[in-house]
Enzyme design. Structure first.
Site, PDB file in Angstrom:
ATOM      1  N   GLN A 248       5.686 -18.916  -4.386  1.00 56.06           N
ATOM      2  CA  GLN A 248       6.201 -19.422  -3.363  1.00 56.06           C
ATOM      3  C   GLN A 248       6.504 -19.103  -1.595  1.00 56.06           C
ATOM      4  OE1 GLN A 248       9.334 -23.043  -4.109  1.00 56.06           O
ATOM      5  NE2 GLN A 248       7.626 -23.743  -4.096  1.00 56.06           N
TER       6      GLN A 248
ATOM      7  N   ALA B 273       7.401 -14.627  -0.770  1.00 56.52           N
ATOM      8  CA  ALA B 273       7.047 -13.472  -1.221  1.00 56.52           C
ATOM      9  C   ALA B 273       8.914 -13.076  -2.015  1.00 56.52           C
ATOM     10  CB  ALA B 273       7.011 -12.560  -0.205  1.00 56.52           C
TER      11      ALA B 273
ATOM     12  N   HIS C  92      14.019 -15.962   2.702  1.00 50.35           N
ATOM     13  CA  HIS C  92      12.475 -16.772   2.536  1.00 50.35           C
ATOM     14  C   HIS C  92      11.924 -15.753   3.532  1.00 50.35           C
ATOM     15  CE1 HIS C  92      14.478 -19.582   0.626  1.00 50.35           C
ATOM     16  NE2 HIS C  92      13.377 -20.259   0.123  1.00 50.35           N
TER      17      HIS C  92
ATOM     18  N   GLU D  40       9.108 -16.754 -12.449  1.00 49.54           N
ATOM     19  CA  GLU D  40       8.197 -16.089 -11.922  1.00 49.54           C
ATOM     20  C   GLU D  40       7.724 -14.511 -12.619  1.00 49.54           C
ATOM     21  OE1 GLU D  40      10.123 -18.147  -8.638  1.00 49.54           O
ATOM     22  OE2 GLU D  40      10.911 -16.972 -10.442  1.00 49.54           O
TER      23      GLU D  40
END
Length: 658
Positions: free
Chosen positions: A419, A421, A464, A397
């Site tokens: 993909q 946050a 997630h 990232e």
């Protein structure tokens, strides 16, 4: 040193000598000024001039260079006006940062130089982005980026090399191995024999060069640049050299064994080269004196100009206005043709139509190409726009955020998909320290949108499910958008992509396929920083965003006797606080619902601003409702009780009864 084997003209040999002499004399003068308190800090490159000068001399002036602390020779070889450099080091307005940053922490598009930030690593990924933009624009150019041996241990170094290798980017990675990272010797930093060996793990061509031999540096880099321009690829070059002074002057060099210092002093790149030129009758004593006098005169003249310049004057309006690049919002009105679509479809449509409108727009992210992304938002994009513009990325990232910045620097637009946050933490540094600060520091905007699939209620657990907008709303220079409806998402994403500033665009995963709305089929925009008043009533004001808006509407549907102003903030930075003020002045009561945990969140800031600006209009304390002060749990029962949704109604009724 062996200079004789390099077949260069005498004129070029002399030019390289003068190019090394200039930064050396400037440095010697700066060390005097430092002792006199006329500059605040200095990072010396004495003994390393051959690297900066040799690399820069081998490159075309239109090719970008990303230097570091000890690369004064890059700036002087590119012929930056010395008075502006001196003003920069004194924090004056005629410098390159208007007194907002120091030393070499700046860039200049005019001279195709992109300066470092103190975190070192991100500039390697920025070089990737610049090189990618050049390749997409069919420019046969090399991008050179410098780093020290210490920064090769950073994750950004490995990520940037990996991306450059996978994408075949024409980047020249220049490692100045000068023996010490501040006081830590190389023996305590890495176990490989040569740093150039690190390139092998990425399938990358690598070379070792004597960084104190100007002719070896220039000849090798010149040959590599010519080859890379014709056959684009990344190349890693380790320059063996030594730092003869402290990391910065206050550090000193007591930690360096004297024997080692003496050995490298004998390899001084300027003194040895000067001796060679004299022995070969290329440089005479008289000619050398002329060169030195000319450089000293230029330094004195430009120092006089810099010293005569007034100290920078604080202008609050200018300081605030320079945080973002000015935006001339262009409104594209929606067409009457509508279609009932989901939030996920609206985002996909907006992204697709923006790709059609901006042929310089590149989107990047993990699994976004043939796979279409984990949420299928970019499904079919490869067929429509090709893999050059729809780019799968390695899982790195930080490097991809930095590469997005590089694309912007070289005239492109970038949209990056995190993909999830939650994963933004791995790219946090370049977002808050590079993208956010570049325009304020040296006028370079970041034309970058980072898409942030976020939010709980989907039983995805602690990594997630976060809604982490507050990580960014307190960082000046970033814009943060968080729509709740398909119509808003489509128009606001188009505007975010048009905006030349960095935008974090939050997309609640729980709303992707659960919320439908009639949405215009054509391209349109909506302004950032404008809240939406969804319902009107005199009893109370309710402000929220994202999934919270739907929780509010559901609660009011179950309590039809409550007449409330419902404000969907939509944009958190810029924030339409005036919409909240106007509502509070009418109703006298305010409750703010957010999905994030309470402390340090958006609700806290809104509450404070309302208390400060609307106190006399309030009939009750401002109430905030947020999720628990815990990480987000996985099990449904735990998650349901974690989320603020279940506590909103009781607090709302309590406030109404106050």
């Amino acid at each position: 040193m062996d200079y004789a084997k390099y077949d260069l003209s005498d004129a070029l040999k002399l030019k390289l000598y003068v190019s090394m002499l200039k930064p050396r004399i400037i440095e010697e003068k700066m060390l005097i000024l430092l002792r006199q308190g006329k500059i605040s800090k200095w990072f010396s490159g004495i003994g390393q001039e051959a690297i900066s000068v040799g690399v820069t001399a081998a490159m075309d002036n239109e090719e970008y260079i990303l230097p570091m602390h000890r690369n004064l020779g890059v700036f002087t070889t590119r012929n930056l006006p010395l008075n502006r450099l001196f003003s920069q080091w004194q924090g004056k307005a005629n410098g390159f940062t208007n007194g907002r940053d120091r030393s070499f922490h700046f860039g200049t598009q005019e001279y195709k130089i992109v300066g470092m930030i103190s975190h070192l690593g991100p500039q390697l990924g920025v070089a990737d982005g610049i090189a990618l933009a050049g390749r997409l624009q069919d420019k046969k150019q090399v991008t050179a980026v410098f780093t020290g041996e210490g920064a090769t241990s950073e994750g950004d170094f490995h990520e940037a090399l990996n991306v450059a290798a996978v994408w075949g980017l024409p980047v020249l990675f220049c490692i100045e191995n000068n023996g010490y990272g501040l006081s830590t010797p190389t023996s305590e930093q890495f176990k490989c024999e040569h740093l150039a060996d690190k390139g092998k793990g990425y399938g990358m061509e690598s070379h070792i060069v004597d960084g104190n031999n100007i002719l070896e540096v220039y000849t090798k880099i010149d040959a590599l640049c010519k080859s890379i321009r014709e056959h684009p690829r990344p190349v890693l070059v380790e320059f063996k050299t030594f730092r003869m002074r402290g990391h910065e002057e206050a550090s000193g060099t007591k930690y360096v064994p004297q024997e080692l210092m003496d050995r490298w002093a004998a390899k001084d790149p300027l003194e040895n080269y000067s001796e060679y030129l004299r022995d070969e009758n290329i440089l005479s004593e008289e000619q050398d004196v002329v060169y030195k006098k000319r450089i000293i005169a230029e330094i004195d003249e430009n120092l006089k100009m810099a010293f005569a310049e007034d100290e920078v004057v604080f202008d609050q309006s200018k300081e605030l206005n320079d945080v973002y690049k000015n935006v001339d919002y262009k409104s594209f009105e929606p067409s009457p043709v509508i279609k009932n679509i989901r939030l996920v479809d609206a985002i996909s449509e907006s992204l697709r139509q923006s790709m059609e409108r901006h042929d310089n727009l590149v989107i990047m992210g993990q699994d976004i190409a043939e796979y279409g992304g984990v949420f299928k938002i970019t499904e079919g994009f490869v067929e429509a726009f090709g893999k050059e513009r729809v780019r799968n990325t390695p899982i790195c990232e930080s490097a991809i955020v930095s590469a997005a910045m590089g694309l912007s620097i070289h005239g492109m637009k970038a949209v990056m998909e995190m993909q999830f946050a939650d994963f933004v933490s791995s790219g946090f540094n370049p977002i808050v320290n590079y993208l956010a600060k570049s325009h304020y520091r040296w006028g370079e905007n970041a034309d970058v949108v980072i898409r942030m699939p976020c939010g709980g209620g989907v039983a995805a657990g602690p990594f997630h499910s976060q809604t982490n907008e507050a990580w960014f709303t307190n960082t000046p220079g970033l814009k943060v958008v968080y729509p709740a409806f398909p119509y808003d998402a489509k128009g606001l994403l188009a505007t975010a992509i048009n905006d030349p500033n960095p935008v974090l665009f939050f997309e609640h995963k729980g709303l992707y396929r659960s919320i439908y709305q009639n949405v215009p089929t054509d391209y349109y925009t909506l302004p950032l920083g404008k809240a939406s008043l969804l319902q009107e009533g005199d009893d109370i004001s309710i402000a929220s965003y994202g999934a919270g808006v739907h929780w509010v509407l559901e609660t009011l549907q179950n309590n039809k006797d409550i007449k409330a102003d419902v404000i969907d903030l939509r944009s958190l930075q810029p924030l339409d606080i005036n919409a909240v003020y106007e509502s509070v002045k009418k109703t006298g009561k305010l409750i703010i619902l957010q999905e994030d945990s309470l402390f340090g969140g958006i609700a806290s800031d809104i509450s404070a601003m309302v208390m400060e600006n609307c106190f006399e209009h309030l009939d009750a304390p401002v109430k905030r409702v947020a999720s628990l002060e815990t990480p987000i749990p996985f099990a449904k029962t735990l998650e349901d009780n974690y989320l603020s949704k279940g506590r909103f109604e009781s607090v709302l009724l309590e406030l109404l009864a106050y």
